[in-house]
Design a protein around this motif. Structure first.
Motif, PDB file in Angstrom:
ATOM      1  N   UNK A 169      -8.997   7.955   9.352  1.00 19.43           N
ATOM      2  CA  UNK A 169     -10.154   7.085   9.598  1.00 19.43           C
ATOM      3  C   UNK A 169      -9.812   6.043  10.660  1.00 19.43           C
ATOM      4  N   UNK A 170      -8.674   5.394  10.478  1.00 22.40           N
ATOM      5  CA  UNK A 170      -8.279   4.337  11.412  1.00 22.40           C
ATOM      6  C   UNK A 170      -8.036   4.893  12.818  1.00 22.40           C
ATOM      7  N   UNK A 171      -7.407   6.060  12.879  1.00 21.45           N
ATOM      8  CA  UNK A 171      -7.094   6.663  14.184  1.00 21.45           C
ATOM      9  C   UNK A 171      -8.370   7.099  14.911  1.00 21.45           C
ATOM     10  N   UNK A 194       3.669  10.529  12.182  1.00 20.56           N
ATOM     11  CA  UNK A 194       3.203  10.682  13.565  1.00 20.56           C
ATOM     12  C   UNK A 194       3.760   9.593  14.472  1.00 20.56           C
ATOM     13  N   UNK A 205     -18.340   1.666   5.471  1.00 21.11           N
ATOM     14  CA  UNK A 205     -18.233   3.107   5.210  1.00 21.11           C
ATOM     15  C   UNK A 205     -17.218   3.428   4.115  1.00 21.11           C
ATOM     16  N   UNK A 248       3.257   5.045   8.516  1.00 20.81           N
ATOM     17  CA  UNK A 248       2.477   6.220   8.883  1.00 20.81           C
ATOM     18  C   UNK A 248       3.384   7.291   9.483  1.00 20.81           C
ATOM     19  N   UNK A 266      -6.221  10.088   4.645  1.00 18.72           N
ATOM     20  CA  UNK A 266      -7.605   9.714   5.005  1.00 18.72           C
ATOM     21  C   UNK A 266      -7.633   8.318   5.633  1.00 18.72           C
ATOM     22  N   UNK A 267      -6.753   7.434   5.161  1.00 26.94           N
ATOM     23  CA  UNK A 267      -6.689   6.114   5.813  1.00 26.94           C
ATOM     24  C   UNK A 267      -6.203   6.250   7.256  1.00 26.94           C
ATOM     25  N   UNK A 268      -5.084   6.971   7.430  1.00 26.89           N
ATOM     26  CA  UNK A 268      -4.570   7.170   8.804  1.00 26.89           C
ATOM     27  C   UNK A 268      -5.634   7.740   9.713  1.00 26.89           C
ATOM     28  N   UNK A 309       2.785   0.458   7.701  1.00 23.84           N
ATOM     29  CA  UNK A 309       2.436   1.203   6.486  1.00 23.84           C
ATOM     30  C   UNK A 309       3.113   2.567   6.472  1.00 23.84           C
ATOM     31  N   UNK A 336      -5.469  -2.237   1.328  1.00 22.70           N
ATOM     32  CA  UNK A 336      -6.001  -1.737   2.602  1.00 22.70           C
ATOM     33  C   UNK A 336      -6.994  -2.736   3.195  1.00 22.70           C
ATOM     34  N   UNK A 365       0.844  -1.205   0.000  1.00 21.60           N
ATOM     35  CA  UNK A 365       0.000   0.000   0.000  1.00 21.60           C
ATOM     36  C   UNK A 365       0.877   1.252   0.000  1.00 21.60           C
ATOM     37  N   UNK A 383     -16.484   0.238   9.627  1.00 21.56           N
ATOM     38  CA  UNK A 383     -15.397   0.845   8.842  1.00 21.56           C
ATOM     39  C   UNK A 383     -15.428   0.323   7.403  1.00 21.56           C
ATOM     40  N   UNK A 413      -2.709  -1.795  16.676  1.00 27.13           N
ATOM     41  CA  UNK A 413      -2.906  -0.558  15.913  1.00 27.13           C
ATOM     42  C   UNK A 413      -1.558   0.072  15.555  1.00 27.13           C
ATOM     43  N   UNK A 434     -11.396   5.936  14.430  1.00 27.30           N
ATOM     44  CA  UNK A 434     -12.165   4.740  14.802  1.00 27.30           C
ATOM     45  C   UNK A 434     -11.560   4.086  16.041  1.00 27.30           C
ATOM     46  N   UNK A 435     -10.247   4.021  16.086  1.00 28.27           N
ATOM     47  CA  UNK A 435      -9.565   3.445  17.250  1.00 28.27           C
ATOM     48  C   UNK A 435      -9.856   4.278  18.506  1.00 28.27           C
ATOM     49  N   UNK A 491     -14.344   9.747  11.151  1.00 28.46           N
ATOM     50  CA  UNK A 491     -13.934   8.476  10.536  1.00 28.46           C
ATOM     51  C   UNK A 491     -14.752   8.186   9.283  1.00 28.46           C
TER      52      UNK A 491
END
Lengths: 110, 110, 110, 110
Positions: free
Chosen positions: B47-49, D63, C58, D61, B43-45, D59, A44, A24, C55, D52, B51-52, B17
């Motif tokens: 959304x995942x963050x 941060x 969505x 990320x 947007x992936x980071x 990936x 993903x 990814x 998730x 997480x 949601x977590x 998210x």
């Protein structure tokens, strides 16, 4: 599920999630991103699904059969997509192989 | 955290998210995907963050402060990226707004 | 999946995950924790599964059918467990109801 | 982050998540569940947080710093709790050790 088989499955799920996340990230840097939009979408899905399944298996969740079948289906789709790019993209080739191996392991146990 | 503030925060994290996942999916269909590679990544980071964080807050996890600060930072970055595309992309505009609102809510409580 | 049905499903999945997480946290404070060990196990499974499904839905993931069937199965099990404690535990009663509603919504769409 | 250090961190996060999930599942079968309610709460937090973080690191990320500090804090808390039960519970002893190692690795890189 016997302890040894479970450990092996966890490792295969882990390897697949890692290969998908690596793919990814690498795909985002490709020039022809449009060509691999499906690749981004599926790596993903597959990374998230394998990671979720790995967690569930490691805490001995019930419902193995249905989850593993679902996971195998996602791995199939991601592997088929990455396979298309395998000839010119090493990260896609590695990802396709990890997906195939993971789909097989999930089906064997489910 | 008081019950009402917690419910409000959960809703804002949820909305963010969802906006990020919607934007991610919509971005995959854009012609100029290259331009928005950073958008897909962020947007992936985000959304995942979110949601977590939403899950953690809803089960009353400790460690709120540090998690909410981290979440705000991710929202900042995603919002700033989507803002660049807001003029010509409605899903990015909506996403940028959700990120700004979420970053603010996280900081207010942290 | 039509936009409106999707939004409704996302909300139901969200509500179920929140009810499960709330119930999990509340169960930890019960005196007779042993009695509800299954409750802790299943509310965690169900919260994680609903959040994962929410998730996936969505971001318009493929593979809806199999995932929604799996999610319905987890909701069934968690709902049945919480139902046993519903008479004397308000959080279990609320959780059981959210699970039933979520299982039904997942099956209707799958 | 250099490739080798990243691989090592991913493995340590993975090991910690697995140890926490195993401990969570084993704790559910203990007689004195009340005594370890905090253990159930924290092993869940820690498993989810490490998983997480592992995903995010794999990936690539951004941060890293803030996420790794947060993860270290959760590992500290879970490790301290499991340590209390280490003398008579092998799964808690193993979990405490994995948490300590993971907290250290996260701090070293953050």
């Amino acid at each position: 599920m016997a302890h040894e088989r479970r450990q092996e499955l966890i490792q295969i799920l882990h390897d697949c999630a890692m290969a998908c996340n690596y793919c990814f990230d690498a795909c985002l840097k490709e020039d022809n991103v449009k060509m691999i939009a499906d690749c981004l979408k599926l790596t993903r899905e597959c990374a998230d699904t394998c990671a979720f399944t790995e967690q569930a298996v490691s805490r001995n969740a019930q419902f193995h059969e249905q989850l593993l079948k679902f996971c195998a289906e996602v791995c199939d789709a991601c592997g088929a997509e990455c396979e298309k790019h395998a000839a010119h993209s090493e990260h896609c080739r590695v990802c396709a192989e990890a997906c195939r191996r993971c789909a097989e392991a999930c089906r064997n146990i489910a």
